[in-house]
Structures are given as structure tokens and as C-alpha cells.
Scaffold this motif. Sequence first.
Motif, short mmCIF file in Angstrom:
data_model
loop_
_atom_site.label_atom_id
_atom_site.label_comp_id
_atom_site.label_asym_id
_atom_site.label_seq_id
_atom_site.Cartn_x
_atom_site.Cartn_y
_atom_site.Cartn_z
N ASN A 23 0.85 -1.20 0.00
CA ASN A 23 0.00 0.00 0.00
C ASN A 23 0.88 1.25 0.00
O ASN A 23 1.93 1.26 0.63
CB ASN A 23 -0.88 0.03 1.26
CG ASN A 23 -1.77 -1.19 1.34
OD1 ASN A 23 -2.42 -1.54 0.37
ND2 ASN A 23 -1.78 -1.85 2.50
N ARG A 171 -5.17 7.44 -10.27
CA ARG A 171 -5.42 6.63 -9.06
C ARG A 171 -6.83 6.88 -8.53
O ARG A 171 -7.50 5.97 -8.06
CB ARG A 171 -4.44 7.03 -7.96
CG ARG A 171 -3.18 6.24 -7.84
CD ARG A 171 -2.45 6.59 -6.55
NE ARG A 171 -3.15 6.10 -5.37
CZ ARG A 171 -3.81 6.84 -4.49
NH1 ARG A 171 -3.90 8.14 -4.63
NH2 ARG A 171 -4.40 6.30 -3.45
N LEU A 172 -7.23 8.16 -8.56
CA LEU A 172 -8.54 8.52 -8.00
C LEU A 172 -9.68 8.07 -8.91
O LEU A 172 -10.74 7.67 -8.45
CB LEU A 172 -8.60 10.04 -7.79
CG LEU A 172 -7.45 10.64 -6.96
CD1 LEU A 172 -7.53 12.16 -6.95
CD2 LEU A 172 -7.47 10.10 -5.52
N GLU A 174 -9.66 5.45 -10.65
CA GLU A 174 -9.83 4.00 -10.44
C GLU A 174 -10.76 3.68 -9.27
O GLU A 174 -11.28 2.58 -9.17
CB GLU A 174 -8.47 3.33 -10.21
CG GLU A 174 -7.74 3.06 -11.51
CD GLU A 174 -6.34 2.48 -11.28
OE1 GLU A 174 -6.06 2.03 -10.16
OE2 GLU A 174 -5.55 2.51 -12.23
N SER A 175 -10.94 4.65 -8.36
CA SER A 175 -11.83 4.37 -7.22
C SER A 175 -13.29 4.75 -7.53
O SER A 175 -14.17 4.62 -6.68
CB SER A 175 -11.34 5.12 -5.98
OG SER A 175 -11.44 6.51 -6.21
N LYS A 179 -14.44 1.13 -11.68
CA LYS A 179 -13.02 1.54 -11.77
C LYS A 179 -12.81 2.72 -12.71
O LYS A 179 -11.72 2.94 -13.23
CB LYS A 179 -12.14 0.36 -12.21
CG LYS A 179 -12.12 -0.77 -11.20
CD LYS A 179 -10.83 -1.54 -11.25
CE LYS A 179 -10.66 -2.32 -9.96
NZ LYS A 179 -9.38 -2.85 -9.72
N ASP A 312 -5.92 10.20 -1.07
CA ASP A 312 -7.04 9.30 -0.73
C ASP A 312 -6.60 7.85 -0.85
O ASP A 312 -5.98 7.47 -1.85
CB ASP A 312 -8.21 9.54 -1.71
CG ASP A 312 -9.26 10.42 -1.08
OD1 ASP A 312 -9.10 10.76 0.10
OD2 ASP A 312 -10.24 10.77 -1.77
N GLY A 313 -6.95 7.05 0.13
CA GLY A 313 -6.64 5.62 0.05
C GLY A 313 -5.21 5.28 0.40
O GLY A 313 -4.80 4.13 0.32
#
Length: 345
Positions: A23, A171-172, A174-175, A179, A312-313
Amino acid sequence: MLGLDISSSSVKLVELGQDKAGNLVLEHCAIVPLERGWITDGNIEKFDEVADAVRRLVKKSGTKTKNVAMALPPSAVITKKIILPGGMSDQELELQVETEANQYIPFPLDEVSLDFCIVGPSAASSGDIEVLIAASRREKVQDIQGLAEAAGLKPVIVDVESYASRLATGRLIESLPNKGVGSIVALFEVGALTTSMQVIRNDEVLYDRDQAFGGAQLTQLIVRQYGFSLEEAESKKRSGELPDDYESSVLRPFVESMVQEIGRALQFFFTSTPHNKVDYIMLAGGSSALPGLTAAVTQHTTFPCSLVNPFDGMEIGEGVRLKKMTREAPSYLTSCGLALRRFMQ
């Protein structure tokens, strides 16, 4: 490797790591403001002052890392996708790229820093490959390398700002539901002097545009309304120590004009492409976190709008002050994208 973003109003630094499970971890981040005029149109006007700010930034962040990824503004870089025959050796490919680059670059090749990467097989012709070439005047590259070196850092990557912010946004996306596949996302980065827009779908840029509008205009309005000096207005804007009528007489009208600008930019996109809607609007940059802005954009455009937090994440490391980072998160989009380059081979 650090991500170091140098803009007209501040220098920003991000360092990312990974935990045992793979992570992402935000290890360090910091921002140091720059005075107006130190950097103009992407050119470093006050080298020693900016180098000193970068040194203070590194110290403030607490990092011990020396390798750094930096970026040039899109205006300083020529990029072009070309189609070449597949199956060439690296050397043949390099020669071919140089030959092709000559057609697109208006400077002698010995004055240019040139790089390329293979995007993948060509969609149009089988057996061929799509290659992205990027070139910038060598002095532009040397200027920002020199800044890093003056601050005791070792520059290892020079990227393009818009590519770095797109990497962090990816990346964002994908959330998002499914996706984010097939979603059209309009990313607005609201800087001090410029708001840049990129419309992205599946990692591809459908449209981009810069507008001369940004947070510096809010500072000017504060100066005009209350008679502060520019420096006073800027520091009071950051700390929130403004008179009681600030919200109604200065902030709200400014938010309204920013919403109009965003709406206008979307209209340009709709009229110059086959598209007539976007699925999401994302706001980033130092002036995007103004109270009420995301709600006003949603209301005006009817598209869901959110504020970007590039972390985020991610796990948050011990060296990061959570409250401060959360408040400043939208400013870190480009520097976060640069820091992510560490994990790309």
C-alpha cells in the motif's frame, strides 16, 4: 524519490513509500510560498530566492531523500505521438525518433532535451507502434535541474506537469464506480494565475485548455476591498483572518466568477468535440478548496463535482500533520504524481 512541484506561487514536495502489503504511504509533504515575480510564465526570474525556498521546503518536510522528480509546464514542452514500424532495435528506434523529431521541433536538436517512450501497438496499422516524443529547450531543463542541485538534491526525472497531475488523478479515477472505465472526467487545476483543464477518459486526454484565471485574482479583490498590501492580503487569505463581510462582499462573487469560468471551459469542450456531457468534475490546485465552490459548480453545470485529495486511500506516515495535509491536499496533485514516478518502471 521526492516529487517536487515548482509553480508561480509556491514550491511543493511529496515523498511516498510503500508498506509491506504494497500500500502507498505518504511519508512527507510540505509547501513553501514564493513571492510574486520570482517565477513568471514558467521562467525562474529569481534563481537564488527560489533555490533558498526549495532548501527550506526540504528542511520543513523532514525528508532525508535526495533523488527528485520535477516537471516543466506544458508550454515549455513539445509532445507529439508518431507511428513507427515495430520490431526495431533500441538504437534504430532512437535514430528514427531523432529523424522524425526534426519535423516537429522548431529548434536545432543540439539545443533540445529529447526523450520518447513506446505507448503501445498502433491502433491504425498492424505491426506498427505508437511512440510519444517529448522535447524541451535544454536551458529550461537545466534551469530546474540547477534549482534541485542548489538545494542539495539530485534530479533524476524531468516530467511534464500535466502528465504528472494526470498520473495522480488516474489513481482517484480507479476508485470511481466500475473503476472509472469509460468515465469522462474533467480535471480543473486552479492555480494562482492560470486554471488548466484536462478532460480524461481511460488515460487518454480528450481535450485540454488553459485559462488566465486563478487565486491571485481573489488576492487582488481583497487588496481593493480592504486596502491591504499584496503580502498582507495573501497571508490573511491563507490564515482566514479577514473582516466579517469578506464572505458576502468578496468571496462569494469570486466563487461565482470561478464557476462561470469552469462552465465556459466545459462549453468550449462540448462545442469542439462530439461530447455533450462529462461524468465527473474534479477540482485541484491551491485555490480549489474555497468554501462552497464544489457545490456551486455542481449546481451550475449539473455534473457531480468533488475536491481532489491525491492521498485518498493511502496510509499516512508519522511525519505528516494530518489536519494541515488535509487542508492543503488539492495543492499537492502534481507533486504527488511526480512522487508516484518512483513506482513506475
